[in-house]
Structures are given as C-alpha cells and as structure tokens.
Design a protein around this motif. Structure first.
Motif, PDB file in Angstrom:
ATOM      1  N   VAL A 148       3.448 -10.685  -3.534  1.00  0.00           N
ATOM      2  CA  VAL A 148       3.675  -9.448  -2.790  1.00  0.00           C
ATOM      3  C   VAL A 148       4.789  -8.683  -3.486  1.00  0.00           C
ATOM      4  O   VAL A 148       5.693  -9.278  -4.073  1.00  0.00           O
ATOM      5  CB  VAL A 148       4.052  -9.710  -1.313  1.00  0.00           C
ATOM      6  CG1 VAL A 148       2.865 -10.211  -0.532  1.00  0.00           C
ATOM      7  CG2 VAL A 148       5.216 -10.655  -1.200  1.00  0.00           C
ATOM      8  N   GLU A 149       4.707  -7.360  -3.432  1.00  0.00           N
ATOM      9  CA  GLU A 149       5.715  -6.521  -4.083  1.00  0.00           C
ATOM     10  C   GLU A 149       6.885  -6.297  -3.131  1.00  0.00           C
ATOM     11  O   GLU A 149       6.700  -5.873  -1.997  1.00  0.00           O
ATOM     12  CB  GLU A 149       5.097  -5.177  -4.482  1.00  0.00           C
ATOM     13  CG  GLU A 149       6.032  -4.318  -5.301  1.00  0.00           C
ATOM     14  CD  GLU A 149       5.392  -2.991  -5.708  1.00  0.00           C
ATOM     15  OE1 GLU A 149       6.158  -2.112  -6.135  1.00  0.00           O
ATOM     16  OE2 GLU A 149       4.168  -2.845  -5.582  1.00  0.00           O
ATOM     17  N   THR A 150       8.080  -6.613  -3.607  1.00  0.00           N
ATOM     18  CA  THR A 150       9.266  -6.394  -2.792  1.00  0.00           C
ATOM     19  C   THR A 150       9.878  -5.041  -3.146  1.00  0.00           C
ATOM     20  O   THR A 150       9.691  -4.534  -4.243  1.00  0.00           O
ATOM     21  CB  THR A 150      10.317  -7.502  -3.015  1.00  0.00           C
ATOM     22  OG1 THR A 150      10.655  -7.533  -4.394  1.00  0.00           O
ATOM     23  CG2 THR A 150       9.792  -8.844  -2.574  1.00  0.00           C
ATOM     24  N   ALA A 151      10.607  -4.471  -2.208  1.00  0.00           N
ATOM     25  CA  ALA A 151      11.270  -3.190  -2.431  1.00  0.00           C
ATOM     26  C   ALA A 151      12.772  -3.408  -2.318  1.00  0.00           C
ATOM     27  O   ALA A 151      13.238  -4.199  -1.509  1.00  0.00           O
ATOM     28  CB  ALA A 151      10.811  -2.171  -1.392  1.00  0.00           C
ATOM     29  N   THR A 152      13.514  -2.682  -3.129  1.00  0.00           N
ATOM     30  CA  THR A 152      14.966  -2.781  -3.089  1.00  0.00           C
ATOM     31  C   THR A 152      15.501  -1.719  -2.140  1.00  0.00           C
ATOM     32  O   THR A 152      15.320  -0.527  -2.369  1.00  0.00           O
ATOM     33  CB  THR A 152      15.565  -2.561  -4.489  1.00  0.00           C
ATOM     34  OG1 THR A 152      14.933  -3.471  -5.394  1.00  0.00           O
ATOM     35  CG2 THR A 152      17.052  -2.795  -4.490  1.00  0.00           C
ATOM     36  N   VAL A 153      16.131  -2.169  -1.074  1.00  0.00           N
ATOM     37  CA  VAL A 153      16.743  -1.250  -0.110  1.00  0.00           C
ATOM     38  C   VAL A 153      18.246  -1.412  -0.231  1.00  0.00           C
ATOM     39  O   VAL A 153      18.780  -2.496  -0.070  1.00  0.00           O
ATOM     40  CB  VAL A 153      16.272  -1.539   1.329  1.00  0.00           C
ATOM     41  CG1 VAL A 153      17.008  -0.670   2.326  1.00  0.00           C
ATOM     42  CG2 VAL A 153      14.775  -1.317   1.438  1.00  0.00           C
ATOM     43  N   VAL A 166      23.962   3.668   5.694  1.00  0.00           N
ATOM     44  CA  VAL A 166      22.799   4.442   5.265  1.00  0.00           C
ATOM     45  C   VAL A 166      21.974   3.575   4.325  1.00  0.00           C
ATOM     46  O   VAL A 166      22.494   3.077   3.323  1.00  0.00           O
ATOM     47  CB  VAL A 166      23.224   5.757   4.569  1.00  0.00           C
ATOM     48  CG1 VAL A 166      22.002   6.540   4.121  1.00  0.00           C
ATOM     49  CG2 VAL A 166      24.085   6.606   5.497  1.00  0.00           C
ATOM     50  N   ALA A 167      20.702   3.386   4.655  1.00  0.00           N
ATOM     51  CA  ALA A 167      19.792   2.594   3.821  1.00  0.00           C
ATOM     52  C   ALA A 167      18.958   3.539   2.968  1.00  0.00           C
ATOM     53  O   ALA A 167      18.364   4.481   3.487  1.00  0.00           O
ATOM     54  CB  ALA A 167      18.896   1.725   4.690  1.00  0.00           C
ATOM     55  N   THR A 168      18.946   3.292   1.651  1.00  0.00           N
ATOM     56  CA  THR A 168      18.171   4.135   0.739  1.00  0.00           C
ATOM     57  C   THR A 168      17.246   3.264  -0.105  1.00  0.00           C
ATOM     58  O   THR A 168      17.526   2.093  -0.356  1.00  0.00           O
ATOM     59  CB  THR A 168      19.083   4.950  -0.194  1.00  0.00           C
ATOM     60  OG1 THR A 168      19.897   4.048  -0.941  1.00  0.00           O
ATOM     61  CG2 THR A 168      19.959   5.913   0.582  1.00  0.00           C
ATOM     62  N   HIS A 169      16.151   3.860  -0.536  1.00  0.00           N
ATOM     63  CA  HIS A 169      15.207   3.219  -1.460  1.00  0.00           C
ATOM     64  C   HIS A 169      14.914   4.229  -2.553  1.00  0.00           C
ATOM     65  O   HIS A 169      14.384   5.305  -2.278  1.00  0.00           O
ATOM     66  CB  HIS A 169      13.925   2.826  -0.730  1.00  0.00           C
ATOM     67  CG  HIS A 169      12.843   2.330  -1.640  1.00  0.00           C
ATOM     68  ND1 HIS A 169      12.964   1.174  -2.363  1.00  0.00           N
ATOM     69  CD2 HIS A 169      11.628   2.841  -1.946  1.00  0.00           C
ATOM     70  CE1 HIS A 169      11.863   1.000  -3.076  1.00  0.00           C
ATOM     71  NE2 HIS A 169      11.037   2.006  -2.841  1.00  0.00           N
ATOM     72  N   ASP A 220       0.818  -1.213   0.000  1.00  0.00           N
ATOM     73  CA  ASP A 220       0.000   0.000   0.000  1.00  0.00           C
ATOM     74  C   ASP A 220       0.854   1.266   0.000  1.00  0.00           C
ATOM     75  O   ASP A 220       0.546   2.243   0.686  1.00  0.00           O
ATOM     76  CB  ASP A 220      -0.965   0.022   1.188  1.00  0.00           C
ATOM     77  CG  ASP A 220      -1.868  -1.206   1.220  1.00  0.00           C
ATOM     78  OD1 ASP A 220      -2.255  -1.668   0.125  1.00  0.00           O
ATOM     79  OD2 ASP A 220      -2.170  -1.694   2.318  1.00  0.00           O
ATOM     80  N   GLY A 221       1.983   1.242  -0.708  1.00  0.00           N
ATOM     81  CA  GLY A 221       2.841   2.414  -0.826  1.00  0.00           C
ATOM     82  C   GLY A 221       3.761   2.656   0.360  1.00  0.00           C
ATOM     83  O   GLY A 221       4.460   3.655   0.400  1.00  0.00           O
ATOM     84  N   GLU A 222       3.757   1.760   1.351  1.00  0.00           N
ATOM     85  CA  GLU A 222       4.639   1.888   2.500  1.00  0.00           C
ATOM     86  C   GLU A 222       5.621   0.726   2.519  1.00  0.00           C
ATOM     87  O   GLU A 222       5.313  -0.370   2.061  1.00  0.00           O
ATOM     88  CB  GLU A 222       3.840   1.901   3.807  1.00  0.00           C
ATOM     89  CG  GLU A 222       2.994   3.146   3.980  1.00  0.00           C
ATOM     90  CD  GLU A 222       2.407   3.233   5.377  1.00  0.00           C
ATOM     91  OE1 GLU A 222       3.163   3.064   6.352  1.00  0.00           O
ATOM     92  OE2 GLU A 222       1.197   3.470   5.479  1.00  0.00           O
ATOM     93  N   LEU A 223       6.818   0.970   3.078  1.00  0.00           N
ATOM     94  CA  LEU A 223       7.843  -0.061   3.145  1.00  0.00           C
ATOM     95  C   LEU A 223       7.788  -0.763   4.496  1.00  0.00           C
ATOM     96  O   LEU A 223       7.823  -0.118   5.539  1.00  0.00           O
ATOM     97  CB  LEU A 223       9.233   0.556   2.931  1.00  0.00           C
ATOM     98  CG  LEU A 223       9.449   1.237   1.580  1.00  0.00           C
ATOM     99  CD1 LEU A 223      10.839   1.832   1.500  1.00  0.00           C
ATOM    100  CD2 LEU A 223       9.239   0.255   0.439  1.00  0.00           C
ATOM    101  N   TRP A 224       7.716  -2.099   4.455  1.00  0.00           N
ATOM    102  CA  TRP A 224       7.638  -2.919   5.658  1.00  0.00           C
ATOM    103  C   TRP A 224       8.714  -3.989   5.603  1.00  0.00           C
ATOM    104  O   TRP A 224       8.843  -4.693   4.603  1.00  0.00           O
ATOM    105  CB  TRP A 224       6.270  -3.595   5.761  1.00  0.00           C
ATOM    106  CG  TRP A 224       5.140  -2.637   5.880  1.00  0.00           C
ATOM    107  CD1 TRP A 224       4.468  -2.017   4.860  1.00  0.00           C
ATOM    108  CD2 TRP A 224       4.541  -2.153   7.077  1.00  0.00           C
ATOM    109  NE1 TRP A 224       3.503  -1.192   5.356  1.00  0.00           N
ATOM    110  CE2 TRP A 224       3.512  -1.262   6.719  1.00  0.00           C
ATOM    111  CE3 TRP A 224       4.759  -2.407   8.425  1.00  0.00           C
ATOM    112  CZ2 TRP A 224       2.723  -0.619   7.662  1.00  0.00           C
ATOM    113  CZ3 TRP A 224       3.967  -1.771   9.356  1.00  0.00           C
ATOM    114  CH2 TRP A 224       2.963  -0.882   8.975  1.00  0.00           C
ATOM    115  N   ALA A 225       9.482  -4.134   6.681  1.00  0.00           N
ATOM    116  CA  ALA A 225      10.512  -5.168   6.770  1.00  0.00           C
ATOM    117  C   ALA A 225       9.912  -6.380   7.485  1.00  0.00           C
ATOM    118  O   ALA A 225       9.202  -6.239   8.479  1.00  0.00           O
ATOM    119  CB  ALA A 225      11.723  -4.660   7.535  1.00  0.00           C
ATOM    120  N   VAL A 226      10.208  -7.573   6.976  1.00  0.00           N
ATOM    121  CA  VAL A 226       9.728  -8.804   7.593  1.00  0.00           C
ATOM    122  C   VAL A 226      10.599  -9.093   8.818  1.00  0.00           C
ATOM    123  O   VAL A 226      11.802  -9.281   8.696  1.00  0.00           O
ATOM    124  CB  VAL A 226       9.785  -9.990   6.601  1.00  0.00           C
ATOM    125  CG1 VAL A 226       9.358 -11.278   7.287  1.00  0.00           C
ATOM    126  CG2 VAL A 226       8.922  -9.716   5.377  1.00  0.00           C
TER     127      VAL A 226
END
Length: 185
Positions: free
Chosen positions: A60-65, A113-116, A16-22
């Motif tokens: 599920v959509e994954t995000a690259t951090v 530093v973590a970036t997306h 839903d447009g937010e980043l969540w870590a498992v």
C-alpha cells in the motif's frame, strides 16, 4: 510503499489519490484460506469513515503528513494565515480547511497544522481555550440555582451555552471539540 503487515494506527495511506488515516486495524488468520488485514479508515479531508479489507502482505502507498505547531496571525479574505514557529514561514490555510475551528481561533493562538506536499489538510486546536464573553443576557434573580443555561457570544463571534451566572466581560473555558462550556478562568 509499505506492506499491510506494517500498518499501525495514525498511518496515512494514499489510496486511489485520496488520503486515508488508519483508525483501527486487525490481522486475521482464518483456519482456512489466506490471512488478511481488516482496517477502519478515515478520509483525512472529508472525515468519512470506511471499512476496508486487504490481503496480508499487499503493498500500500503511504503518504507523508507533516504536522507542525504554527501560530495563527490573521484572516485574509477566505484564508487564515499561519506562521511556522521554527522557520517563520507564513502559509495561507483556506477557510474550508479550518472549518469549525475558526469559532475558537484567536490571533497569536497556537495550533497544529497538518500538510501533505505543502497543501494544508486540517488543523488541530488545543482541547480547550479561554475566550471572553462579549455579550450575554443578564441572569434573572433566583435563576442561579436552577442549573439552566443561556446563550453567550464570545470574542470570536461563536455562541456558547453558559450557566445563568456568567456575565458579559468574563473569561470562560470552552471545549474546542464540541463547543461546550467547561468553566470560568
């Protein structure tokens, strides 16, 4: 895109447009009905933790951090300027993103530093740092064996509770996670 069957700890999802870590996951196959995946997710930006259940095999959509080791250079207004040690690119990180880590951050210190997509998400400091005590009240004679503490101001401006025998000018080891005194250097 990934399947819920591919989940692992540390994977970052875009829900839903937010980043969540498992944080934690568990595959459950009840005796009756379809299998599902029970997860504990932590919001990367706010730190909020929620429990969420997915049907097994759901996409599920994954995000690259991107996590990189960077060197803190200086503060410019509300931004902290970090330099990538491999490319020497400088990026500004807002003070809201740095948060409490600013209390333990000295110029030329290294941090992760973590970036997306080029946007800084959070920074991770080493678990402990050495800081010089710039001011503390002198301990009273006879107080040294009581095990008491007193406040001390360190070179970053943060206040740390230290044992009574610590004096101004000493270097102390401080835990960056909770600000505890760990010892002298």
């Amino acid at each position: 895109m990934a399947s819920t069957n591919d989940l692992k700890n540390g994977l970052v999802l875009n829900l839903d447009g937010e980043l969540w870590a498992v944080v934690e996951f568990q595959h459950v196959k009840p005796g009756k009905g379809g299998a599902f995946v029970r997860t504990t997710l932590k919001n990367v930006l706010s730190g909020k933790v929620v429990d969420k259940t997915f049907n097994a095999g759901t996409k599920v959509e994954t995000a690259t951090v991107d996590k990189r080791t960077m060197q803190y250079l200086y503060q410019d207004g509300d931004d902290f300027i970090f330099m990538d040690l491999s490319t020497f690119d400088q990026i500004p990180v807002p003070s809201g993103t740095v948060g409490e880590a600013a209390n333990y951050l000295l110029p030329e210190a290294e941090a992760t530093v973590a970036t997306h997509e080029g946007v800084p998400l959070y920074i991770e400091l080493p678990t402990s740092v050495f800081l010089e005590v710039t001011y503390t009240e002198p301990g009273l004679q006879g107080d040294r064996s009581t095990g008491g503490t007193k406040p001390a101001t360190v070179e970053t401006g943060a206040t740390v509770n230290v044992p009574l025998f610590i004096t101004t000018g000493e270097k102390i080891k401080v835990d960056t996670r909770d600000g505890r005194y760990l010892g002298r250097s």
